[in-house]
Design a protein around this motif. Sequence first.
Motif, PDB file in Angstrom:
ATOM      1  N   SER A  12       0.805  -1.219   0.000  1.00 30.13           N
ATOM      2  CA  SER A  12       0.000   0.000   0.000  1.00 30.13           C
ATOM      3  C   SER A  12       0.843   1.277   0.000  1.00 30.13           C
ATOM      4  O   SER A  12       0.317   2.355  -0.280  1.00 30.13           O
ATOM      5  CB  SER A  12      -0.944   0.011   1.204  1.00 30.13           C
ATOM      6  N   ALA A  13       2.142   1.166   0.285  1.00 32.15           N
ATOM      7  CA  ALA A  13       3.004   2.347   0.200  1.00 32.15           C
ATOM      8  C   ALA A  13       3.087   2.871  -1.227  1.00 32.15           C
ATOM      9  O   ALA A  13       3.512   4.008  -1.443  1.00 32.15           O
ATOM     10  CB  ALA A  13       4.406   2.019   0.717  1.00 32.15           C
ATOM     11  N   HIS A  14       2.672   2.047  -2.197  1.00 32.05           N
ATOM     12  CA  HIS A  14       2.675   2.467  -3.600  1.00 32.05           C
ATOM     13  C   HIS A  14       1.304   2.938  -4.075  1.00 32.05           C
ATOM     14  O   HIS A  14       1.110   3.166  -5.278  1.00 32.05           O
ATOM     15  CB  HIS A  14       3.156   1.316  -4.491  1.00 32.05           C
ATOM     16  N   ILE A  65       2.884   9.014  13.612  1.00 30.01           N
ATOM     17  CA  ILE A  65       4.329   8.732  13.572  1.00 30.01           C
ATOM     18  C   ILE A  65       4.864   8.725  12.147  1.00 30.01           C
ATOM     19  O   ILE A  65       6.078   8.836  11.938  1.00 30.01           O
ATOM     20  CB  ILE A  65       4.695   7.414  14.294  1.00 30.01           C
ATOM     21  N   TYR A  66       3.962   8.612  11.156  1.00 29.76           N
ATOM     22  CA  TYR A  66       4.400   8.608   9.765  1.00 29.76           C
ATOM     23  C   TYR A  66       3.813   9.780   8.974  1.00 29.76           C
ATOM     24  O   TYR A  66       3.555   9.668   7.772  1.00 29.76           O
ATOM     25  CB  TYR A  66       4.028   7.281   9.097  1.00 29.76           C
ATOM     26  N   LYS A  67       3.639  10.907   9.624  1.00 25.63           N
ATOM     27  CA  LYS A  67       3.114  12.078   8.925  1.00 25.63           C
ATOM     28  C   LYS A  67       3.983  12.416   7.714  1.00 25.63           C
ATOM     29  O   LYS A  67       5.210  12.462   7.802  1.00 25.63           O
ATOM     30  CB  LYS A  67       3.067  13.282   9.871  1.00 25.63           C
ATOM     31  N   GLY A  68       3.315  12.631   6.566  1.00 22.27           N
ATOM     32  CA  GLY A  68       4.047  12.968   5.361  1.00 22.27           C
ATOM     33  C   GLY A  68       4.663  11.779   4.642  1.00 22.27           C
ATOM     34  O   GLY A  68       5.361  11.943   3.651  1.00 22.27           O
ATOM     35  N   HIS A  69       4.392  10.564   5.131  1.00 24.75           N
ATOM     36  CA  HIS A  69       4.968   9.352   4.538  1.00 24.75           C
ATOM     37  C   HIS A  69       3.837   8.387   4.188  1.00 24.75           C
ATOM     38  O   HIS A  69       2.818   8.340   4.886  1.00 24.75           O
ATOM     39  CB  HIS A  69       5.918   8.691   5.552  1.00 24.75           C
ATOM     40  N   PRO A  70       3.973   7.600   3.111  1.00 26.73           N
ATOM     41  CA  PRO A  70       2.881   6.686   2.736  1.00 26.73           C
ATOM     42  C   PRO A  70       2.548   5.626   3.778  1.00 26.73           C
ATOM     43  O   PRO A  70       1.445   5.062   3.740  1.00 26.73           O
ATOM     44  CB  PRO A  70       3.369   6.049   1.428  1.00 26.73           C
ATOM     45  N   TYR A  71       3.447   5.324   4.709  1.00 24.47           N
ATOM     46  CA  TYR A  71       3.116   4.370   5.772  1.00 24.47           C
ATOM     47  C   TYR A  71       1.975   4.870   6.665  1.00 24.47           C
ATOM     48  O   TYR A  71       1.380   4.094   7.402  1.00 24.47           O
ATOM     49  CB  TYR A  71       4.337   4.110   6.658  1.00 24.47           C
ATOM     50  N   LYS A  72       1.683   6.157   6.622  1.00 19.71           N
ATOM     51  CA  LYS A  72       0.646   6.697   7.506  1.00 19.71           C
ATOM     52  C   LYS A  72      -0.745   6.240   7.092  1.00 19.71           C
ATOM     53  O   LYS A  72      -1.678   6.245   7.913  1.00 19.71           O
ATOM     54  CB  LYS A  72       0.683   8.229   7.516  1.00 19.71           C
ATOM     55  N   ASN A  73      -0.921   5.843   5.847  1.00 15.17           N
ATOM     56  CA  ASN A  73      -2.245   5.538   5.325  1.00 15.17           C
ATOM     57  C   ASN A  73      -2.708   4.131   5.709  1.00 15.17           C
ATOM     58  O   ASN A  73      -1.910   3.195   5.731  1.00 15.17           O
ATOM     59  CB  ASN A  73      -2.238   5.656   3.798  1.00 15.17           C
ATOM     60  N   VAL A  99      11.792   7.378   6.073  1.00 15.97           N
ATOM     61  CA  VAL A  99      10.954   7.923   7.142  1.00 15.97           C
ATOM     62  C   VAL A  99      11.756   8.976   7.897  1.00 15.97           C
ATOM     63  O   VAL A  99      12.859   8.710   8.368  1.00 15.97           O
ATOM     64  CB  VAL A  99      10.506   6.813   8.115  1.00 15.97           C
ATOM     65  N   LEU A 100      11.197  10.159   7.997  1.00 17.11           N
ATOM     66  CA  LEU A 100      11.874  11.242   8.705  1.00 17.11           C
ATOM     67  C   LEU A 100      11.603  11.143  10.202  1.00 17.11           C
ATOM     68  O   LEU A 100      10.498  10.761  10.630  1.00 17.11           O
ATOM     69  CB  LEU A 100      11.397  12.602   8.186  1.00 17.11           C
ATOM     70  N   ASP A 101      12.605  11.491  11.013  1.00 16.04           N
ATOM     71  CA  ASP A 101      12.429  11.471  12.462  1.00 16.04           C
ATOM     72  C   ASP A 101      11.478  12.576  12.902  1.00 16.04           C
ATOM     73  O   ASP A 101      11.458  13.669  12.333  1.00 16.04           O
ATOM     74  CB  ASP A 101      13.779  11.672  13.160  1.00 16.04           C
ATOM     75  N   ARG A 102      10.691  12.282  13.915  1.00  9.12           N
ATOM     76  CA  ARG A 102       9.830  13.307  14.502  1.00  9.12           C
ATOM     77  C   ARG A 102      10.688  14.326  15.250  1.00  9.12           C
ATOM     78  O   ARG A 102      11.789  14.024  15.709  1.00  9.12           O
ATOM     79  CB  ARG A 102       8.834  12.677  15.480  1.00  9.12           C
TER      80      ARG A 102
END
Length: 438
Positions: free
Chosen positions: A58-60, A171-179, A245-248
């Motif tokens: 789903s990251a794609h 924790i994954y804001k701005g990254h496809p893992y958040k969805n 993934v960017l650090d918070r």
Amino acid sequence: MLNKLKGMVGLVAMLMSCTSFALPTIQHWQLSNGANVYFVPTTGLPILDVQLMFDAGSAHDGSQLGQAALTSALLDESAGGLTAQQVAENIESVGAQLSTSASRDFSSITYRSLTDEKVLATAWPVFTNAVNSPDFSTTDFNRLKQRILLSIKQREESPGTLAQLALYEQIYKGHPYKNPIQGTEKTVTELNVEDVRRYYQQYYVGKNLTVVMVGGVTRQAAEKLVNDLAGKLKTGAKAAQIPAVLDRSEALQLHKDYPSQQTHLLYATPVLKHNDPDYFALHVGNHILGGSGFSSRIVKEIREERGLAYSAYSYFNAMRQKGPFLLGLQTKNERVAEASTALKETLKTFITEGPTEEELLASKKNIRGGFALKLDSNKKLMSVISGIVVSGRSLDYLNTYLQNINDVTLTSIKDAFQRRVDMKKMVMVTVGNSDIKK
């Protein structure tokens, strides 16, 4: 001196007992279309287990959330001109099993059957059609789409699911893992059958495929089966790399009201990638902290000492990009603030001081003792091999596993946790009838 000698003898005996069975040798080859194949022949039960993992998670999904999950779910429906009912009947008539799944990183289709020629003659062509010729019929599409939409609505009835979705979103804001893997009601409603056809054509190709096969067949038979199964897939293009993934930058505490007698509490931060150099230190350390059930520190502190929850735990979930280090529990609404404080204090103490020598020895003994049990069936072995190959580990990983566990020290655990787990950047999510900030 005598006690030390006894300890060394005991350790050697333990290692010998764990390695007295033959460790599997992983054979590898590549198909002409770029698909990588990993095969372990087994003796004993005449069973064949196969897992196909496509870099199609789903990251794609992009903006069309849910298309990876819906595409995957349609693979074992109508295929090769057979209806979904006929596919199911042919598989079940010989006792075979066929299933699909999707995660954030991968989409998989899994097969199991006897190695009997008559069984394979019936079930393998069905499996092959599911991989190469899914029909994506409008009837199947609409039925599964409605099933997924119903599942999405049912998420609102599960506080545990709501907590996990809210946690990943933060924790994954701005990254496809958040969805959410299944998507949202809006995005799934907007999907049409052409979307899943395009997704299949782009991602279900040789260069995106890893095949793991474990069972009682020869190398020659395995090669023929795999060529029939996946050799005709288009070579295609390898999927784009999932972004880092960017650090918070700061900690966050989030509460969602839910009419329940208990509050679900999750506390996490992204930490662990596949094949991470700190894996063994973090793995053994977490086994002590919250990964070993009733003997873990978290359970002793949260359940036994304070009676705050029946179950409490922690784990590292390695992913292609940083997967979460997560601690969780359920507690009575009126005790959520106390449970939150206790959980944070337990983690802080562990990061600051590390484990004791006694805890480390007990943890290593437990992990070594359970090593053989991870490999005692075809299905378990396939799962382990799949984890090795998708993470990019060396194919001799199993041969060095026990030594890597044994090499973990008090210092390496303490160092890894202090470098990798920053409580000033962790997110806590609570879902229930109370708010710990009140």
